[in-house]
Design an enzyme around this catalytic site. Structure first.
Site, mmCIF file in Angstrom:
data_model
loop_
_atom_site.group_PDB
_atom_site.id
_atom_site.type_symbol
_atom_site.label_atom_id
_atom_site.label_comp_id
_atom_site.label_asym_id
_atom_site.label_seq_id
_atom_site.Cartn_x
_atom_site.Cartn_y
_atom_site.Cartn_z
ATOM 1 N N GLY A 1 0.831 -1.217 0.000
ATOM 2 C CA GLY A 1 0.000 0.000 0.000
ATOM 3 C C GLY A 1 0.856 1.255 0.000
ATOM 4 N N GLY B 1 -0.270 5.017 -0.947
ATOM 5 C CA GLY B 1 -1.318 5.732 -0.221
ATOM 6 C C GLY B 1 -0.778 6.906 0.575
ATOM 7 N N GLN B 2 -1.668 7.495 1.367
ATOM 8 C CA GLN B 2 -1.317 8.718 2.101
ATOM 9 C C GLN B 2 -0.123 8.500 3.030
ATOM 10 O OE1 GLN B 2 -3.856 9.949 5.301
ATOM 11 N NE2 GLN B 2 -3.505 12.119 4.929
ATOM 12 N N ASP C 1 2.300 -1.792 -4.400
ATOM 13 C CA ASP C 1 0.904 -1.331 -4.329
ATOM 14 C C ASP C 1 0.166 -2.007 -5.478
ATOM 15 O OD1 ASP C 1 -0.405 1.468 -2.840
ATOM 16 O OD2 ASP C 1 -1.559 0.527 -4.454
ATOM 17 N N ILE C 2 -1.163 -2.014 -5.394
ATOM 18 C CA ILE C 2 -1.948 -2.575 -6.510
ATOM 19 C C ILE C 2 -1.841 -1.658 -7.728
ATOM 20 C CG2 ILE C 2 -4.174 -1.511 -5.920
ATOM 21 C CD1 ILE C 2 -5.394 -4.366 -6.539
ATOM 22 N N ARG C 3 -1.578 -0.367 -7.479
ATOM 23 C CA ARG C 3 -1.382 0.546 -8.605
ATOM 24 C C ARG C 3 0.109 0.772 -8.834
ATOM 25 N NH1 ARG C 3 -2.639 6.114 -5.770
ATOM 26 N NH2 ARG C 3 -3.345 5.406 -3.754
ATOM 27 N N ASP D 1 -0.958 -7.070 -5.974
ATOM 28 C CA ASP D 1 -2.259 -7.130 -5.301
ATOM 29 C C ASP D 1 -2.048 -7.946 -4.026
ATOM 30 O OD1 ASP D 1 -4.793 -7.608 -4.368
ATOM 31 O OD2 ASP D 1 -5.612 -8.265 -6.293
ATOM 32 N N ILE D 2 -2.296 -7.334 -2.889
ATOM 33 C CA ILE D 2 -1.997 -7.992 -1.618
ATOM 34 C C ILE D 2 -2.882 -9.226 -1.410
ATOM 35 C CG2 ILE D 2 -3.557 -6.661 -0.106
ATOM 36 C CD1 ILE D 2 0.095 -7.666 0.550
ATOM 37 N N TYR E 1 -14.925 -1.360 8.533
ATOM 38 C CA TYR E 1 -13.487 -1.076 8.632
ATOM 39 C C TYR E 1 -13.005 -1.281 10.071
ATOM 40 C CZ TYR E 1 -9.390 2.140 8.703
ATOM 41 O OH TYR E 1 -8.160 2.724 8.867
HETATM 42 P P1 NAD Z 1 -4.706 4.983 1.524
HETATM 43 O O1 NAD Z 1 -6.117 4.625 1.201
HETATM 44 O O2 NAD Z 1 -4.220 6.339 1.220
HETATM 45 O O3 NAD Z 1 -3.709 3.938 0.879
HETATM 46 C C1 NAD Z 1 -3.973 2.559 0.870
HETATM 47 C C2 NAD Z 1 -3.200 1.972 -0.281
HETATM 48 O O4 NAD Z 1 -3.539 0.589 -0.352
HETATM 49 C C3 NAD Z 1 -3.578 2.599 -1.641
HETATM 50 O O5 NAD Z 1 -2.421 3.084 -2.286
HETATM 51 C C4 NAD Z 1 -4.203 1.443 -2.403
HETATM 52 O O6 NAD Z 1 -3.909 1.448 -3.794
HETATM 53 C C5 NAD Z 1 -3.585 0.237 -1.707
HETATM 54 N N1 NAD Z 1 -4.381 -0.972 -1.900
HETATM 55 C C6 NAD Z 1 -5.719 -1.123 -1.824
HETATM 56 N N2 NAD Z 1 -6.063 -2.387 -2.130
HETATM 57 C C7 NAD Z 1 -4.901 -3.042 -2.379
HETATM 58 C C8 NAD Z 1 -4.596 -4.378 -2.753
HETATM 59 N N3 NAD Z 1 -5.561 -5.298 -2.959
HETATM 60 N N4 NAD Z 1 -3.306 -4.713 -2.926
HETATM 61 C C9 NAD Z 1 -2.317 -3.804 -2.745
HETATM 62 N N5 NAD Z 1 -2.546 -2.521 -2.415
HETATM 63 C C10 NAD Z 1 -3.826 -2.147 -2.234
HETATM 64 O O7 NAD Z 1 -4.521 4.650 3.096
HETATM 65 P P2 NAD Z 1 -3.480 5.290 4.116
HETATM 66 O O8 NAD Z 1 -4.117 6.490 4.701
HETATM 67 O O9 NAD Z 1 -2.140 5.386 3.510
HETATM 68 O O10 NAD Z 1 -3.503 4.170 5.234
HETATM 69 C C11 NAD Z 1 -2.473 3.213 5.390
HETATM 70 C C12 NAD Z 1 -2.824 2.348 6.578
HETATM 71 O O11 NAD Z 1 -3.000 3.178 7.741
HETATM 72 C C13 NAD Z 1 -4.119 1.553 6.430
HETATM 73 O O12 NAD Z 1 -4.014 0.313 7.083
HETATM 74 C C14 NAD Z 1 -5.138 2.412 7.167
HETATM 75 O O13 NAD Z 1 -6.205 1.645 7.634
HETATM 76 C C15 NAD Z 1 -4.279 2.929 8.295
HETATM 77 N N6 NAD Z 1 -4.832 4.134 8.889
HETATM 78 C C16 NAD Z 1 -4.893 5.295 8.176
HETATM 79 C C17 NAD Z 1 -5.452 6.418 8.758
HETATM 80 C C18 NAD Z 1 -5.554 7.723 8.014
HETATM 81 O O14 NAD Z 1 -6.189 8.667 8.515
HETATM 82 N N7 NAD Z 1 -4.941 7.851 6.834
HETATM 83 C C19 NAD Z 1 -5.936 6.363 10.065
HETATM 84 C C20 NAD Z 1 -5.888 5.141 10.747
HETATM 85 C C21 NAD Z 1 -5.303 4.046 10.159
HETATM 86 N N1 SER Z 2 -8.773 8.022 9.055
HETATM 87 C C1 SER Z 2 -9.386 6.754 8.818
HETATM 88 C C2 SER Z 2 -10.681 6.893 8.149
HETATM 89 O O1 SER Z 2 -11.258 7.953 8.234
HETATM 90 C C3 SER Z 2 -9.586 6.042 10.120
HETATM 91 O O2 SER Z 2 -8.698 4.992 10.201
HETATM 92 O O3 SER Z 2 -11.148 5.949 7.577
#
Ligand code: NAD
Ligand code: SER
Length: 309
Positions: free
Chosen positions: A7, A10-11, A31-33, A45-46, A135
Site C-alpha cells: 500500500g 497511499g497517504q 501497491d496494486i497501482r 495485489d496484496i 473497517y
Molecule cells: P490509503 O487509502 O491512502 O492507501 C492505501 C493503499 O492501499 C492505496 O495506495 C491502495 O492502492 C492500496 N491498496 C488497496 N487495495 C490493495 C490491494 N488489494 N493490494 C495492494 N494494495 C492495495 O490509506 P493510508 O491512509 O495510507 O492508510 C495506510 C494504513 O494506515 C491503512 O491500514 C489504514 O487503515 C491505516 N490508517 C490510516 C489512517 C488515516 O487517517 N490515513 C488512520 C488510521 C489508520
Molecule cells: N482516518 C481513517 C478513516 O477515516 C480512520 O482509520 O477511515
C-alpha cells in the site's frame, strides 16, 4: 536494512517510503497501482498470496510495513472487498511473514476500533470496543490477530491505533477523516468547502510527520519495552471541522464552509474525541510535536509546493 512496504502509494506510504530511504533502508515499495519512487517498486495485489510469498522469498526483507487497506467510507461502499483487503489479506501477510522469518512487521490499526459504548474523552487503551463500521470491525479483528501471532508464533508485529492522519502530499479518498485534508485544498483553490460532517464533530488527528515518526520510533523500540501487542493508542491533537475552518480563516479570511452531513457522520460520532496514549508515551517515548496551529501552518505552506511540482 531491507524492507518491504505494501500500500506504498497511499497517504501514509507516500511519506513513509522517503523516510525509510532517508534512514538508509533498501526499500521495495509495492501497491496494486503502479508507483514512481526513487527505489525498487512492484505492482502487487496484496490478495494474491502466492505472489506476495514469492516476493518475500526473493526480497528477504527484515521488516514489512503492511499499509494496503480500504479506509472506513470505502469499506462501507464495498464491504466484502473491504473485509478481504483489511482482514483476510492481513492474515495472509502475517502468515507469510512468519513462514519467511521476517523480523518485524508494522501494521496500522485505527481509532475506528472504538464504538458507541467506548468512553469518548481520553479513551483508555483497554475499554469497550464495539465498532459499528466494517473497517473498524476488520481493524479490531486484525489487532486480536496481531497479538495472537505474537503470543503463538513470536512474530514481532507492532501496531498503532492511528487517529485521522493529515498531510499535504495527497488528497485522501475513502476515509471519514479526509475532510481535514480536503478543507485545506478547497480553501486554497476555491475558498469554499462543503463538509460531510457536522461542524462540532471533534475527532483525534495527527500530522503526517508525527505519524511517520511514531511508526519509526515504535519499530526501533526494544521488544521488551513493548507491553501492548494489539495496537497502541496514540494522540496528536483533537479538532472539529468548525475549529479547523476558524484556524484556516486566520490565514485565508474569505474561506467559508457549508455543512451537509452524510453516512460518515454516524461513524465519526461513534469514534473518540481524544485518546489516552499514556502507554505509548511510557513504553517507547511517544510525544506529538504538532498542534492545530502548527498543522495549519505546515499544510498551507506545503500544499502549493506539491501543486506546482
Ligand atoms: P490509503 O487509502 O491512502 O492507501 C492505501 C493503499 O492501499 C492505496 O495506495 C491502495 O492502492 C492500496 N491498496 C488497496 N487495495 C490493495 C490491494 N488489494 N493490494 C495492494 N494494495 C492495495 O490509506 P493510508 O491512509 O495510507 O492508510 C495506510 C494504513 O494506515 C491503512 O491500514 C489504514 O487503515 C491505516 N490508517 C490510516 C489512517 C488515516 O487517517 N490515513 C488512520 C488510521 C489508520
Ligand atoms: N482516518 C481513517 C478513516 O477515516 C480512520 O482509520 O477511515
Amino acid at each position: 536494512m531491507r524492507v518491504l512496504v505494501t500500500g506504498a502509494g497511499g497517504q501514509i506510504g507516500q511519506a513513509l517510503v522517503p523516510a525509510l530511504l532517508q534512514r538508509g533502508d533498501e526499500v521495495l515499495a509495492t501497491d496494486i497501482r503502479s508507483l514512481t519512487y526513487p527505489t525498487a517498486t512492484l505492482q502487487l495485489d496484496i490478495l494474491d498470496e502466492k505472489h506476495f510469498r514469492a516476493v518475500l522469498r526473493e526480497w528477504k526483507p527484515a521488516e514489512v510495513y503492511h499499509l494496503a487497506a480500504f479506509l472506513s467510507a470505502r469499506s462501507e461502499y464495498e464491504p466484502q472487498r473491504g473485509w478481504e483487503v483489511n482482514f483476510m489479506a492481513t492474515w495472509q501477510v502475517f502468515e507469510a511473514c512468519r513462514a519467511e522469518a521476517v523480523q518485524r512487521v508494522f501494521w496500522p490499526s485505527s481509532i475506528a476500533v472504538f464504538g458507541p459504548h467506548t468512553p469518548r474523552e481520553a479513551t483508555p487503551q483497554y475499554c469497550p470496543t464495539d465498532p459499528i463500521g466494517l473497517y473498524g470491525i476488520a481493524k479490531l479483528a486484525g489487532e486480536r490477530l496481531a497479538e495472537y501471532f505474537f503470543r503463538r508464533y513470536a512474530l514481532d508485529i507492532r501496531s498503532l491505533r492511528f487517529p485521522g492522519v493529515v498531510g499535504p502530499a495527497h488528497l485522501p479518498q475513502g476515509g471519514t477523516t479526509d475532510f481535514a485534508v480536503h478543507m485545506f485544498y478547497a480553501a486554497l483553490r476555491e475558498r469554499r468547502y462543503k463538509c460531510y460532517l457536522l461542524p462540532d464533530t471533534r475527532l483525534p488527528m495527527i500530522y503526517i510527520d508525527d505519524a511517520v515518526r511514531a511508526i519509526l520510533k515504535l519499530m526501533e523500540a526494544h521488544p521488551e519495552q513493548l507491553t501492548v501487542r494489539g495496537a497502541y493508542n496514540i494522540q496528536g491533537m483533537s479538532f472539529s471541522p468548525r475549529e479547523l475552518e476558524l484556524e484556516i480563516q486566520k490565514a485565508i479570511p474569505d474561506f467559508k464552509c457549508e455543512y451537509e452531513p452524510d453516512f460518515r457522520q454516524a461513524l465519526a460520532e461513534s469514534w473518540p474525541i481524544s485518546v489516552d496514549d499514556t502507554l505509548a508515551r511510557r513504553d517507547w517515548g511517544w510525544h506529538p510535536t504538532y498542534d492545530l496551529p502548527a498543522l495549519c501552518e505546515a499544510m498551507l505552506k506545503a500544499i502549493p509546493t506539491y501543486e506546482s511540482s
